[in-house]
Design a protein around this motif. Structure first.
Motif: not given
Length: 193
Positions: A19-22, A62-64, A97-98
């Motif tokens: 959900a965070a990535l979305d 998310v970064a990891a 992610h980027f």
């Protein structure tokens, strides 16, 4: 009903990351809130804190994850140019992610999982520079690495922000990057006998 709820939230951590990535892909990392993610997942507003403690913890995860995926994407590339292509492809396939990976103010930069994944990605990038002939990177391979990173990162960022549409003129981004890298990282003239 209980078994369905347990099944649905059997991997709440992954559901929250997804959900965070979305949210990041659609609205950027600044739009992210744990309360909103909890609502999306159908759990109490406190539930995300059990997995991530706070927003910075979520963005650290998310970064990891991004750096681990990035390292994997770079590892299979045979040379510097193809590592650059893998870099651009990764950004296009994992834009959320980027966006987070290169904004250390968003996450805990000293997180052990993040440091491990970031070190793997850095090593994969540096290994690409080592594939160049000595004449191509002059006296300082580290600066050559910075140049290659700047080229790939700049190209990927311009691609993600829609600033290359006209310049690419229908050409695949990977092909355009290969051509660009060839212009910049052409081995110097070889010395004759």
């Amino acid at each position: 009903m209980t078994s369905e709820r347990t099944y649905h939230h059997g991997d709440l951590r992954r559901a929250l990351l997804t959900a965070a990535l979305d949210v990041v892909a659609a609205d950027g990392p600044d739009a992210l809130s744990l309360r909103d993610l909890a609502r999306r997942a159908g759990v109490s507003h406190a539930a995300p804190a059990h997995h991530f403690k706070d927003r910075a913890g979520l963005l650290t995860a998310v970064a990891a994850e991004g750096y681990a995926l990035f390292a994997d994407a770079l590892a299979g590339a045979p040379d510097l140019r193809e590592r650059g292509v893998a870099y651009v492809r990764f950004a296009a396939q994992h834009p959320a992610h980027f966006q987070v990976m290169f904004r250390p103010e968003l996450y805990r930069a000293d997180d052990p999982a993040l440091l491990t994944a970031k070190a793997r990605a850095t090593e994969a990038l540096r290994a690409g520079v080592s594939t160049l002939p000595d004449a191509a990177h002059g006296e300082d391979p580290r600066l050559t690495g910075v140049a290659a990173w700047s080229l790939a990162h700049g190209f990927a960022t311009l691609l993600l922000t829609g600033n290359l549409a006209d310049a690419l003129e229908g050409r695949a981004p990977e092909d355009a990057f290969r051509a660009l890298a060839g212009l910049v990282f052409t081995p110097g003239p070889t010395e004759g006998p």
